[in-house]
Scaffold this active site. Structure first.
Site, PDB file in Angstrom:
ATOM      1  N   THR B 224       0.741  -1.274  -0.172  1.00 45.58           N
ATOM      2  CA  THR B 224       0.000  -0.144  -0.173  1.00 45.58           C
ATOM      3  C   THR B 224       1.274   0.491  -0.122  1.00 45.58           C
ATOM      4  OG1 THR B 224      -0.215   0.208   2.401  1.00 45.58           O
ATOM      5  CG2 THR B 224      -1.915  -1.038   1.674  1.00 45.58           C
ATOM      6  N   LEU B 227      -0.378   4.873   0.963  1.00 41.96           N
ATOM      7  CA  LEU B 227      -1.754   4.360   1.672  1.00 41.96           C
ATOM      8  C   LEU B 227      -1.750   4.253   3.038  1.00 41.96           C
ATOM      9  CD1 LEU B 227      -4.065   4.212  -1.488  1.00 41.96           C
ATOM     10  CD2 LEU B 227      -3.719   5.940  -0.824  1.00 41.96           C
ATOM     11  N   ASP B 309      15.525  -4.986  22.330  1.00 38.79           N
ATOM     12  CA  ASP B 309      14.744  -4.132  20.691  1.00 38.79           C
ATOM     13  C   ASP B 309      13.596  -4.892  20.559  1.00 38.79           C
ATOM     14  OD1 ASP B 309      14.480  -3.595  18.082  1.00 38.79           O
ATOM     15  OD2 ASP B 309      16.569  -4.739  17.181  1.00 38.79           O
ATOM     16  N   GLU B 347       7.168  -2.898  12.916  1.00 39.32           N
ATOM     17  CA  GLU B 347       8.767  -2.017  12.573  1.00 39.32           C
ATOM     18  C   GLU B 347       9.587  -2.963  12.308  1.00 39.32           C
ATOM     19  OE1 GLU B 347      12.430  -0.499  13.534  1.00 39.32           O
ATOM     20  OE2 GLU B 347      11.714  -2.085  13.934  1.00 39.32           O
ATOM     21  N   GLU B 348       9.904  -4.254  12.324  1.00 30.63           N
ATOM     22  CA  GLU B 348      10.956  -5.391  12.352  1.00 30.63           C
ATOM     23  C   GLU B 348      10.423  -5.833  11.096  1.00 30.63           C
ATOM     24  OE1 GLU B 348      13.494  -5.772  14.021  1.00 30.63           O
ATOM     25  OE2 GLU B 348      13.383  -4.904  15.820  1.00 30.63           O
ATOM     26  N   GLU B 356       2.029   4.079   8.135  1.00 32.42           N
ATOM     27  CA  GLU B 356       1.282   3.874   7.935  1.00 32.42           C
ATOM     28  C   GLU B 356      -0.023   4.698   8.863  1.00 32.42           C
ATOM     29  OE1 GLU B 356      -0.034   1.652   5.012  1.00 32.42           O
ATOM     30  OE2 GLU B 356       1.839   0.983   5.505  1.00 32.42           O
ATOM     31  N   ASP B 376      14.490   3.897  20.652  1.00 33.73           N
ATOM     32  CA  ASP B 376      13.856   2.630  19.698  1.00 33.73           C
ATOM     33  C   ASP B 376      13.755   1.445  20.991  1.00 33.73           C
ATOM     34  OD1 ASP B 376      14.096  -0.412  18.579  1.00 33.73           O
ATOM     35  OD2 ASP B 376      14.166   0.792  16.143  1.00 33.73           O
ATOM     36  N   HIS B 477      18.607  -9.423  17.532  1.00 38.22           N
ATOM     37  CA  HIS B 477      17.047  -9.971  16.720  1.00 38.22           C
ATOM     38  C   HIS B 477      17.922 -11.443  16.686  1.00 38.22           C
ATOM     39  CE1 HIS B 477      16.627  -6.560  14.064  1.00 38.22           C
ATOM     40  NE2 HIS B 477      16.336  -6.092  14.987  1.00 38.22           N
TER      41      HIS B 477
HETATM   42 CA   LIG Z   1       1.025   1.629   3.522  1.00 42.44          CA
HETATM   43 ZN   LIG Z   2      14.932  -4.801  15.531  1.00 45.41          ZN
HETATM   44 ZN   LIG Z   3      14.043  -1.858  17.124  1.00 45.78          ZN
END
Ligand SMILES: [Ca+2]
Ligand SMILES: [Zn+2]
Ligand SMILES: [Zn+2]
Ligand SMILES: [Ca+2]
Ligand SMILES: [Zn+2]
Ligand SMILES: [Zn+2]
Lengths: 614, 614
Positions: B224, B227, B309, B347-348, B356, B376, B477
């Site tokens: 998207t 949008l 994180d 977010e990841e 959005e 973050d 991660h």
């Molecule tokens: Ca979008």
């Molecule tokens: Zn991350």
């Molecule tokens: Zn992060």
């Protein structure tokens, strides 16, 4: 003192000071010589504006000239464009006029530019003549069913399709040149004889009259998309320009159009040139909110003498600034918000001066402008008001029209007179005058509305449609649009021009507040500002730079122009029309995409009026 | 009462109320189970945030959940991705681990997602293994000089190029699959043994540790663009997604990377799915200017338990809202401007929740947001502050850092400590700490900075660079980024997290005013607003939707990321680098075009600070 500006007696003071003789003097001065963009006559009008706006007794706080280097197209004075009828043995059977017929000194002025199609390529095509109606896609499609159009010269009447489109639509069929003329049925209510029917006997176009024009699709300087055309600005290669005629095109008078037979030879020697074009800018600074602007704009350049287009509007602007300037210099008045005056250059070549200005000051203007008021032609004709604008200013226009008396009708308001000529029934308000849309790029409001999303309006006086079917006033863009024409056939008593001055004043007074003081009289200034900002910035929410990738400078998802002719929701309307006709899955996807763009914009605008985010 | 918020004693009150035990509790609760975006664990954190922000005694004015339907990519739990070494006779010589080695119950949780490359296509390529360094264009170019890369599997270490780029750069050479691993020299200062060197004995990554990640280039939901991803929004066809790996790619641990020899078989069974992802939003309404927003954002989703994180940042945010919420509910305090809190989802997978949100409220946010503060990862390590931000907030960051004591160093401010670790000499200010740039799309500030042009900052605590060369904290991660890891190796006494809470408070207090009251104490409210608006809207002048047609979501001509590695003027820097290397006339034209874009933006910004237009 904020309330001074809302004072009814101040408005009356203003109206009493407006002087028909002054307006007439401005119009006479402005139209003495042709003042096509960047010509010597144009330079004279620049100095004329500067002199008035810098006047010690009736000038503005400040006035200055703002220069751009823009790409214009002209005929070659030494090698005029020609249209001839040639016999197979190359004998010339008929030569079309190179200049319009003279009925007085105005037409004799050597500075009258030859009729031509600005941005037509040069070229000397020759071919059989075919009549292509209005040069719409459907016109050529129909012709192509019965004729081989390759190598032909098409002749079209004005109307139905944009100027450049008549050539753009023709080229794919192999048409090699296009002629365009004003049909007497479209412009003259059928009248054709200059011995007693047309100018100088009436306002109708003489047989040799030719509508000049700019034959381009994108607005603004064609070499500097999205960038102000300063001297050092990057310019795209000329071959990358889009929306101009791919084949030579030339406008002619109906006198010539009616005698043309095959074969026709078209000789176009137009050349393009970078020229210096000036806006003249002026400002009256606001007392309370100097960082909020009401902008009032009018183009200054004409095709020839331009008495109606645009000098009628320029005279109105000069009288507005004269009376306001006097009140200002006398220390009797200052608006709450700043008023910026723009005398735009090179509008006739594609809204260039106003567009470059919006590109240069994009952020500042979009963050701070309350509204843009455009007056191009102030009087097309002398029957009734015609106004266009965004819905948010409809009531403001109505209020202004109620405050001003209809020209020549002492006991009737402009509003009541308007209502007689053009009205609609609204579920909420009953019968109200019909306010037009600002969907196209017909005058300098385009960049303000479509590129910046600023609330705008445009007004003028116009016809009684029961008395004429003329597409526009018949001298439009011809050598007959002169002071003589305007003062004999359009507004002899200068009452319509005076009324336009009064209307501007009433609209500007309201825009100086937007919200009536009574509604918010007891609120703290920051709350007033907050609510005003919500209204001011509403329309910005409808901008989406991704909405119309193929339409230069159009970002407003409600008011962009629509190829399918729908006045609102143009992106969706066009995509829907295309999908309905093609039935292709990809086209339906595009229609869905447009719905999403639209619904996000509408929700975004609604959220501007809400405090929360949910 | 406006002045209350500036009161130094209020700031002290706030700091006294911040409670290490509460922060520890938040961190423990948030990291109980893995909470990858849209998983059951993520949903539990949504409810956790909602419960705290709706608390009667320490909640916000309002809190709500905002849902988007977004395109995510997962490994198939029933058909795990595999990497094997096969002999010519198809005998499997070695199979890489499918899960990281367990050192405790956190790694045993069945909800730990298998290491994978989100947005890698599925596929089962097999080929000779080639070592491609960091997978940069120059790495493959060099390799290709001596080897035929067609049909090979490339193995790269992390770093040097974006995740997706390692596969995008490889594909044109005919490489059929890519493996990526964290090199012990880059992440572990060379240490490799889990019997005494790596976690659980230290903060270093165990041999089986794998950095997961999102392998995409464009930020926001990939289906998207521009949008908001509501349920009914138009979605582009999956085959039109740009910036994702064209060939299968899979991350592995260095333990496996070091034993791989040709031939290698890669089996990737990732699948993509539309999922519901939530932001949790909260607001404290402003008393004087409720229509001006300071936004504080942190992502909520992790790859596994995500103690550092992002839960370190989430704990900071929860403590900020707890203390502010209590003052609010007790009627002791209310900011001048509104504070909006955003707990972003997904977010990841590419900054999806925050992007959005900015798409949905584009106009409202860009007209009204004073600044965006991103936290973050709040503590990468425990040595010094690291801060990034636009120049307009540099002094604000310095002031905040001076008001807070350095964790564990009673008589030193965060500012003085920072100065010891990272400084630069400025001609105007002498030696000051080094503030980083926000040029990339590394966290949720991206859409605020690059798409909306909002002044932003991001801060965290970080390393002593003289003690480690680790590219990032080694458990990043992996399944080892747990409460155990954070509380043993990163911030055992919760002093860095507490300090981050205090820093936020100090920065937010300043943003509540922007201009120190002393400067404008005697000015009328509208003038204060005007000057504040000038500053707030400054950065918007640097936005140009046409500047980077090839870089999704980048419009800020100063801070966009640069392919040629230049931190400022990225459009010009990239065009210049390209023209210098190619020498092509067309490339020099493009560089000139970028200069014009830049100079118009800079002039536009300058004009925001000026009253006139000349
Ligand atoms: Ca979008
Ligand atoms: Zn991350
Ligand atoms: Zn992060
Ligand atoms: Ca331009
Ligand atoms: Zn005009
Ligand atoms: Zn015109």
């Amino acid at each position: 003192d904020v309330s001074r500006d809302l004072d009814e007696s101040m408005l009356q003071d203003f109206m009493d000071a407006v002087d028909n003789k002054k307006i007439e003097g401005f119009l006479r001065d402005l139209t003495k010589v042709p003042h096509m963009a960047t010509s010597a006559g144009d330079e004279a009008t620049v100095e004329y504006m500067m002199q008035h706006w810098n006047d010690q007794e009736s000038g503005l706080d400040q006035a200055w000239r703002q220069n751009y280097v823009v790409y214009l197209s002209f005929p070659d004075p030494k090698k005029p464009n020609k249209v001839t009828v040639v016999a197979p043995n190359t004998t010339v059977l008929h030569t079309a006029r190179e200049r319009e017929k003279s009925y007085g000194p105005d037409q004799d002025d050597p500075e009258v530019v030859q009729p031509y199609a600005a941005y037509s390529p040069a070229g000397t095509p020759q071919g059989k003549l075919v009549y292509a109606n209005q040069g719409k896609p459907s016109d050529y499609m129909l012709l192509n069913k019965t004729l081989d159009l390759r190598g032909t010269i098409a002749i079209c009447r004005y109307g139905g399709a944009g100027r450049a489109e008549k050539a753009i639509n023709a080229a794919p069929y192999g048409v090699v040149g296009v002629l365009v003329y004003s049909d007497p049925l479209d412009i003259n209510d059928g009248l054709m004889s200059d011995s007693n029917e047309t100018y100088p006997h009436s306002w109708y176009m003489p047989p040799s009259g030719v509508e000049r024009g700019s034959f381009n699709t994108d607005y603004g300087d064609l070499l500097t998309p999205y960038l102000a055309a300063k001297e050092s600005t990057y310019r795209i290669p000329v071959e990358n320009i889009t929306g101009i005629p791919p084949i030579p095109i030339q406008p002619i008078g109906f006198e010539d159009a009616y005698v043309l037979i095959s074969d026709v030879k078209l000789e176009v020697f137009n050349f393009a040139k970078l020229k210096n074009s000036s806006n003249v800018m002026g400002i009256i600074r606001g007392s309370v909110e100097p960082d909020r602007y009401v902008i009032y704009g009018n183009h200054r350049d004409s095709w020839v003498h331009g008495a109606i287009d645009p000098s009628s509007g320029t005279s109105v602007m000069l009288e507005v600034t004269r009376v306001l300037g006097r009140l200002l210099k006398q220390g009797r008045w200052r608006p709450r918000r700043s008023i910026i005056f723009g005398s735009w250059g090179a509008e006739e070549f594609g809204l260039i001066g106003s567009t470059e200005y919006t590109e240069q000051y994009y952020t500042k203007l979009s963050e701070r402008t309350v509204a843009y008021i455009n007056v191009d032609i102030a009087v097309f004709a002398n029957a009734t008001l015609r106004a266009s604008g965004m819905p948010s200013v409809q009531n403001l226009i109505f209020t202004a029209a109620k405050q001003v008396k209809a020209p020549g009708l002492e006991s009737t308001s402009v509003y009541d007179n308007w209502l007689r000529y053009s009205n609609r029934t609204s579920p909420a308000y009953g019968t109200v005058p019909r306010v037009g849309y600002l969907t196209g790029a017909g005058s300098d409001y385009a960049a303000f509305v479509h590129y910046l999303g600023i609330t705008a309006m445009d007004f003028s006086y116009t016809y009684d449609r029961t008395k004429t079917k003329a597409r526009i006033y018949p001298a439009y863009h011809t050598a007959y649009d002169t002071f003589d024409y305007a003062s004999r056939y359009i507004d002899p008593a200068i009452v319509f021009l005076k009324s336009a001055v009064d209307l501007f004043r009433s609209a500007a007074t309201q825009l100086d507040q937007i919200i009536k003081s009574s509604d918010l009289a007891n609120e703290i200034p920051l709350k007033v500002r907050r609510i005003n900002d919500q209204l001011m910035l509403m329309d910005r929410a409808f901008l989406d730079p991704q909405a119309f990738p193929e339409k230069y400078g159009f970002r407003h998802v409600i008011w962009a122009s629509s190829s399918s002719g729908n006045a609102t929701f143009p992106g969706f309307a066009d995509a829907f029309a295309r999908a309905s006709s093609s039935g292709l899955e990809g086209d339906w996807f595009r229609a869905h995409h447009q719905i999403s763009i639209l619904s996000q914009a509408i929700n975004g605008a609604a959220h501007m009026l809400m405090d929360g985010f949910q």
